[in-house]
Design a protein around this motif. Structure first.
Motif, PDB file in Angstrom:
ATOM      1  N   ASP A 141      -1.038  10.386  -2.927  1.00  0.00           N
ATOM      2  CA  ASP A 141      -1.810  10.275  -4.154  1.00  0.00           C
ATOM      3  C   ASP A 141      -3.180   9.733  -3.821  1.00  0.00           C
ATOM      4  N   LEU A 197      -3.436   3.046   3.679  1.00  0.00           N
ATOM      5  CA  LEU A 197      -3.333   4.356   3.045  1.00  0.00           C
ATOM      6  C   LEU A 197      -4.573   5.197   3.312  1.00  0.00           C
ATOM      7  N   GLY A 244      -1.489  -3.272  -9.204  1.00  0.00           N
ATOM      8  CA  GLY A 244      -2.349  -2.907  -8.088  1.00  0.00           C
ATOM      9  C   GLY A 244      -3.535  -3.845  -7.931  1.00  0.00           C
ATOM     10  N   ALA A 254      -3.978  -0.911   1.006  1.00  0.00           N
ATOM     11  CA  ALA A 254      -4.909   0.144   0.601  1.00  0.00           C
ATOM     12  C   ALA A 254      -5.665   0.700   1.794  1.00  0.00           C
ATOM     13  N   ASP A 308      -5.691   6.110  -7.619  1.00  0.00           N
ATOM     14  CA  ASP A 308      -4.435   5.931  -8.353  1.00  0.00           C
ATOM     15  C   ASP A 308      -3.677   4.725  -7.820  1.00  0.00           C
ATOM     16  N   TRP A 309      -3.672   4.576  -6.519  1.00  0.00           N
ATOM     17  CA  TRP A 309      -2.929   3.481  -5.913  1.00  0.00           C
ATOM     18  C   TRP A 309      -3.569   2.139  -6.256  1.00  0.00           C
ATOM     19  N   ARG A 355      -2.852   1.262 -10.050  1.00  0.00           N
ATOM     20  CA  ARG A 355      -1.498   1.333 -10.566  1.00  0.00           C
ATOM     21  C   ARG A 355      -1.095  -0.017 -11.132  1.00  0.00           C
ATOM     22  N   ILE A 415      -6.346   7.350  -3.510  1.00  0.00           N
ATOM     23  CA  ILE A 415      -6.434   5.911  -3.314  1.00  0.00           C
ATOM     24  C   ILE A 415      -6.795   5.228  -4.622  1.00  0.00           C
TER      25      ILE A 415
END
Length: 284
Positions: free
Chosen positions: A2, A85, A13, A82, A6-7, A10, A4
């Protein structure tokens, strides 16, 4: 993976944690920005997940908001995750570009509407083997991918182009004239690539739009993107590949509509391509 963004935003988050921390100490976004010596837009982007803070950014935020040791540790853990990712793309390439191409195969096979805007490159679905190979070799140089994987990854990209002949699908492409003229492969390969575009422009279920030099545009083509249906947009950068869904994908659809409306298509597009071919031949 997905996006970054969105992450970051979230539930639970990093973006939400930082926004809540600022509010808990009674600072507005503007006040926070002044104390950190930032623009207010930077604060806003970090709090909405549109920009990932650096380690120094996070340290400044923690200091201004007098975060506890426990909160600080949580925030640093979230940022480290993060950052991990964000590096996933390099890891995927090193593990094998063929697997990446297979993933795109699945996404394209499920979509009935495929829309692709490219500023610098020829779209993958329209590439010749020579051009595609040069692009995949770029991954070897940039990300340390296995050179032995180039042939199979190129073959897989060529295989995906069978989808172009599925008349139940609709394809729309917008290419900047720059993509026709930047020499990102050997000259003979580029001529072959441009010749292929001319023939593809005649396909009934394929729309090929060219944004020619010298045309005033109402919207800047800031980056390339791939739309698969109305709810998924894929944006690839040097260091990552990000997927946007629903409302964000819809925003890319609006951009695509505008870019396509300002492109030349059909015979006019073919003429732009032929001029690029003639100019390339003149310097060979």
């Amino acid at each position: 993976m997905d996006s970054i963004e969105d992450w970051l935003r979230r539930p639970g988050g990093l973006a939400g944690h930082l926004r809540g921390l600022r509010r808990n100490v009674g600072l507005t976004g503007a006040q926070m920005a002044r104390q950190l010596g930032w623009t207010q837009s930077k604060v806003s982007k970090i709090e909405t997940g549109k920009q990932m803070p650096t380690d120094d950014d996070l340290d400044g935020w923690i200091t201004i908001c007098h975060a506890s040791d426990v909160t600080s540790a949580t925030l640093r853990t979230l940022l480290a995750e993060a950052q991990g990712l964000h590096q996933e793309w390099k890891q995927q390439v090193r593990l094998g570009q063929t697997a990446i191409q297979q993933n795109y195969d699945q996404l394209v096979s499920r979509a009935t509407l495929v829309r692709n805007a490219e500023i610098i490159y020829i779209p993958g679905l329209l590439q010749t083997p020579g051009y595609a190979r040069s692009r995949i070799e770029e991954g070897v140089r940039l990300h340390g991918a296995d050179p032995g994987d180039v042939d199979s990854a190129t073959a897989r990209r060529m295989s995906r182009q069978q989808a172009l002949y599925d008349t139940s699908k609709t394809f729309e492409f917008v290419i900047s004239e720059a993509a026709l003229r930047l020499l990102l492969c050997p000259p003979l390969d580029m001529l072959a690539q441009l010749d292929r575009l001319i023939h593809l422009a005649d396909m009934q279920h394929v729309t090929l739009g060219i944004l020619p030099f010298g045309r005033q545009l109402s919207i800047a083509p800031q980056n390339s993107f791939l739309l698969l249906g109305p709810q998924l947009a894929i944006v690839e950068t040097f260091i990552g590949e990000y997927m946007f869904h629903d409302e964000e994908a819809a925003a890319y659809s609006v951009v695509m509509d505008r870019l396509l409306s300002e492109s030349v298509i059909g015979v006019e597009a073919q003429e732009v391509i032929r001029r690029a071919m003639a100019d390339l031949r003149s310097v060979m």
